[in-house]
Enzyme design. Structure first.
Site, PDB file in Angstrom:
ATOM      1  N   HIS A 262       7.638   5.100  14.139  1.00  0.00           N
ATOM      2  CA  HIS A 262       8.427   6.129  13.461  1.00  0.00           C
ATOM      3  C   HIS A 262       8.350   5.989  11.942  1.00  0.00           C
ATOM      4  O   HIS A 262       9.077   6.669  11.210  1.00  0.00           O
ATOM      5  CB  HIS A 262       9.887   6.019  13.945  1.00  0.00           C
ATOM      6  CG  HIS A 262      10.731   7.198  13.628  1.00  0.00           C
ATOM      7  ND1 HIS A 262      11.829   7.134  12.786  1.00  0.00           N
ATOM      8  CD2 HIS A 262      10.650   8.491  14.024  1.00  0.00           C
ATOM      9  CE1 HIS A 262      12.392   8.312  12.694  1.00  0.00           C
ATOM     10  NE2 HIS A 262      11.696   9.159  13.422  1.00  0.00           N
ATOM     11  N   LYS A 264       7.043   6.156   8.006  1.00  0.00           N
ATOM     12  CA  LYS A 264       6.354   7.068   7.098  1.00  0.00           C
ATOM     13  C   LYS A 264       6.061   6.284   5.824  1.00  0.00           C
ATOM     14  O   LYS A 264       6.979   5.971   5.062  1.00  0.00           O
ATOM     15  CB  LYS A 264       7.205   8.293   6.760  1.00  0.00           C
ATOM     16  CG  LYS A 264       7.554   9.160   7.971  1.00  0.00           C
ATOM     17  CD  LYS A 264       8.886   8.794   8.542  1.00  0.00           C
ATOM     18  CE  LYS A 264       9.252   9.703   9.718  1.00  0.00           C
ATOM     19  NZ  LYS A 264      10.441   9.205  10.419  1.00  0.00           N
ATOM     20  N   ASP A 269      -3.481   2.532  -4.087  1.00  0.00           N
ATOM     21  CA  ASP A 269      -4.081   1.548  -5.011  1.00  0.00           C
ATOM     22  C   ASP A 269      -3.206   0.327  -5.301  1.00  0.00           C
ATOM     23  O   ASP A 269      -3.333  -0.268  -6.375  1.00  0.00           O
ATOM     24  CB  ASP A 269      -4.408   2.226  -6.352  1.00  0.00           C
ATOM     25  CG  ASP A 269      -5.525   3.258  -6.235  1.00  0.00           C
ATOM     26  OD1 ASP A 269      -6.263   3.211  -5.242  1.00  0.00           O
ATOM     27  OD2 ASP A 269      -5.635   4.101  -7.145  1.00  0.00           O
ATOM     28  N   HIS A 448      18.231  15.328   7.542  1.00  0.00           N
ATOM     29  CA  HIS A 448      17.373  14.355   8.208  1.00  0.00           C
ATOM     30  C   HIS A 448      17.317  13.021   7.440  1.00  0.00           C
ATOM     31  O   HIS A 448      16.560  12.115   7.780  1.00  0.00           O
ATOM     32  CB  HIS A 448      15.966  14.960   8.346  1.00  0.00           C
ATOM     33  CG  HIS A 448      15.064  14.242   9.289  1.00  0.00           C
ATOM     34  ND1 HIS A 448      13.945  13.560   8.872  1.00  0.00           N
ATOM     35  CD2 HIS A 448      15.105  14.105  10.634  1.00  0.00           C
ATOM     36  CE1 HIS A 448      13.327  13.037   9.919  1.00  0.00           C
ATOM     37  NE2 HIS A 448      14.001  13.342  11.005  1.00  0.00           N
ATOM     38  N   LYS A 450      18.128   9.346   6.144  1.00  0.00           N
ATOM     39  CA  LYS A 450      18.603   8.110   6.778  1.00  0.00           C
ATOM     40  C   LYS A 450      19.026   7.158   5.669  1.00  0.00           C
ATOM     41  O   LYS A 450      18.199   6.434   5.095  1.00  0.00           O
ATOM     42  CB  LYS A 450      17.498   7.456   7.619  1.00  0.00           C
ATOM     43  CG  LYS A 450      16.842   8.385   8.660  1.00  0.00           C
ATOM     44  CD  LYS A 450      15.569   8.957   8.147  1.00  0.00           C
ATOM     45  CE  LYS A 450      14.689   9.595   9.203  1.00  0.00           C
ATOM     46  NZ  LYS A 450      15.255  10.399  10.191  1.00  0.00           N
ATOM     47  N   ASP A 455      30.091   0.227  -1.125  1.00  0.00           N
ATOM     48  CA  ASP A 455      30.818  -0.359  -2.269  1.00  0.00           C
ATOM     49  C   ASP A 455      30.167  -0.085  -3.620  1.00  0.00           C
ATOM     50  O   ASP A 455      30.426  -0.792  -4.587  1.00  0.00           O
ATOM     51  CB  ASP A 455      30.967  -1.873  -2.088  1.00  0.00           C
ATOM     52  CG  ASP A 455      31.930  -2.227  -0.963  1.00  0.00           C
ATOM     53  OD1 ASP A 455      32.743  -1.366  -0.593  1.00  0.00           O
ATOM     54  OD2 ASP A 455      31.839  -3.354  -0.447  1.00  0.00           O
TER      55      ASP A 455
END
Length: 530
Positions: A262, A264, A269, A448, A450, A455
């Site tokens: 999952h 990405k 370089d 979408h 995440k 704090d």
């Protein structure tokens, strides 16, 4: 088992079957007849059926007891959570025979068993660099040490991070980085579509390969199941190395559908890297059925870049271990077999850890990191996730924090993209509201992102959803950042997103229709199976 061993095994199996053919032919001749009148059975076949029937009738209870003992042994040996264990026991009791095949298809966590045996005696290294933290930041030190013990994530000091909000900022930034690449481009996505954006992205990769840049594209075999072979072939003809992660024949009916990549990741370089929640497809630009797509990506420079690059290389070499040396050499990770270190002294001090978890992990590092952030929060913890099926431990952490007076806020979508996961998420709203947490549903489109921020000091962003599939099964990558300025940016974005949300009230939520509660129960049952 290595490749030669597998071929020898297949050859032995084929030889055994060939040797068995005469016996099978004799058995067929004994039990069946083929005449001008048609296909028939012999008296020997009738007698054999009667014998089997008599055996089953006489020893039925013996077989049932043996069946129960074997299945119970398998389930309890696996050591899953009690809810899931009970669910499978009920399936096996009330759906005999078929339940065994269903369990073997979807149930056993053999990879987890192998990992536990492999690492049972492993020594954990708790040495952790405390120097970047000021006195009074013991929570950050403990969370960092926890993540280091779980997956070996080092504390990376010299970094620069840029938040990229939505596809309109992310894709142009990635395409510009690809256009400026000089040595290599390593791209890894869960979903890569053959649509307008996928074509544009693919053309950029192909153009880079044609000008001599080493380009590799890794996509998940199930997430990118619809990616056409023609599209991949065109990239390969342009010089792009393409590889699918853990391919399966029938992704919807295979156990390995659960062990998906999952992540990405885009690395350019060794100078810049990108990660976050966006895949490559037009829906991630807000042109899909869910409408406006709210997501977060980050662009990184510094010590975090080689850390993300290492994860890509390990994933790339999953199917070809011999590639590891070649990939490391031609991407500058090693020179003459020795690791290469870059000078990042000119970059600001921004401590972070690049944390990975997956089916090959002994400890659920990202889940443990989330737990540490939530349970140690003193004033506030704000969570954004497209799904809210975190499992009992994280749910208890959220509720305990809220009951302790911590400002707990959770933001989830109001629209659904997966039916059962959506209703499983909704089933966790009521307990949070009763505990005093604030729950917001995003109304503008689909959110979408995440992210977790605690704090005003610690923030986390990456690919890992707040659901058990991401936390316990899939291969994920998450950044844990120990910087007040970065945390404030996440808080400001959260507050901005709140303007596009509706806040749920406990008294109103309790009055929701019965059919919704019923769907939530089905969703909760599904999440327990995961």
């Amino acid at each position: 088992m290595n490749k030669i061993g597998r071929w020898l095994l297949w050859a032995a199996a084929a030889a055994f079957l060939l040797g068995l053919l005469p016996t099978l032919n004799n058995a067929f001749s004994e039990f069946f007849t083929l005449t001008e009148e048609g296909f028939g059975v012999t008296q020997s076949f009738v007698q054999a059926v009667e014998s089997v029937t008599a055996f089953v009738r006489n020893y039925m209870w013996h077989m049932v007891i043996l069946y129960a003992v074997v299945i119970a042994f398998i389930i309890f040996l696996e050591g899953q959570n009690p809810d899931r264990t009970m669910l499978w026991l009920l399936v096996l009791i009330f759906v005999p025979v078929f339940g065994v095949f269903l369990y073997l298809l979807l149930g056993p966590d053999f990879q987890g068993l192998r990992n536990r045996r492999l690492f049972r005696a492993a020594k954990k290294n708790y040495e952790f660099d405390r120097s970047p933290f000021r006195k009074g930041n013991e929570n950050q030190i403990l969370i960092g040490r926890l993540l280091h013990a779980c997956c070996g994530a080092d504390l990376l000091l010299k970094n620069k991070i840029d938040l990229l909000i939505n596809g309109e900022e992310t894709f142009p930034a990635m395409e510009a980085a690809i256009a400026g690449a000089e040595k290599f481009i390593h791209a890894e996505f869960f979903i890569f579509r053959d649509d307008e954006l996928g074509r544009r992205f693919g053309d950029a990769l192909a153009a880079a390969a044609r000008r001599g840049v080493k380009v590799r594209l890794l996509y998940d075999a199930v997430g990118s199941w619809g990616l056409k072979a023609k599209f991949v072939k065109e990239l390969e003809e342009a010089g792009v190395e393409c590889r699918s992660f853990m391919p399966v024949c029938l992704p919807l009916f295979h156990r390995q559908m659960n062990f998906r990549n999952h992540r990405k990741i885009l690395v350019i370089d060794r100078k810049a890297a990108f990660t976050g929640g966006l895949n490559v497809g037009v829906e991630y630009e807000g042109r899909g059925p869910l409408g406006f797509w709210r997501d977060t990506f980050v662009r990184l420079e510094g010590e975090a870049v080689p850390a993300l690059h290492k994860i890509f290389i390990d994933d790339w070499c999953t199917r070809a271990k011999n590639d590891h040396v070649r990939v490391c050499e031609d991407s500058g990770e090693t020179r003459g077999g020795l690791p290469v270190t870059d000078d990042y002294s000119a970059l600001p001090t921004l401590p972070m850890q690049v944390v990975e978890s997956g089916a090959d992990s002994v400890w659920r590092a990202i889940a443990n990191g989330y737990y540490g952030m939530i349970s140690r929060a003193q004033s506030r913890v704000w969570v954004t996730s497209p799904y809210l099926v975190p499992g009992p431990a994280l749910m208890n952490a959220l509720m305990t924090a809220a009951l302790s007076g911590v400002d707990v806020r959770v933001m989830i979508p109001s629209k659904r993209d997966h039916f059962l996961v959506f209703w499983g998420s909704r089933s966790n709203i009521a307990p949070l509201l009763r505990a005093g947490a604030r729950v917001f549903t995003y109304q503008r489109g689909f959110i979408h992102t995440k992210s977790v921020v605690a704090d005003g000091r610690i923030s986390s962003v990456g690919t890992c959803n707040m659901d058990v599939r991401s936390l316990e099964i899939n291969f994920e990558t998450q950044l844990f950042i120990y910087d007040a300025e970065t945390a404030r940016k996440f808080e400001l974005q959260f507050e901005k997103d709140m303007k596009d949300c509706s806040e749920l009230r406990a008294d109103e939520w309790e009055k929701r229709p019965f059919y919704q509660k019923l769907l939530e129960s089905f969703g909760r049952l599904y999440s327990a199976q995961i």
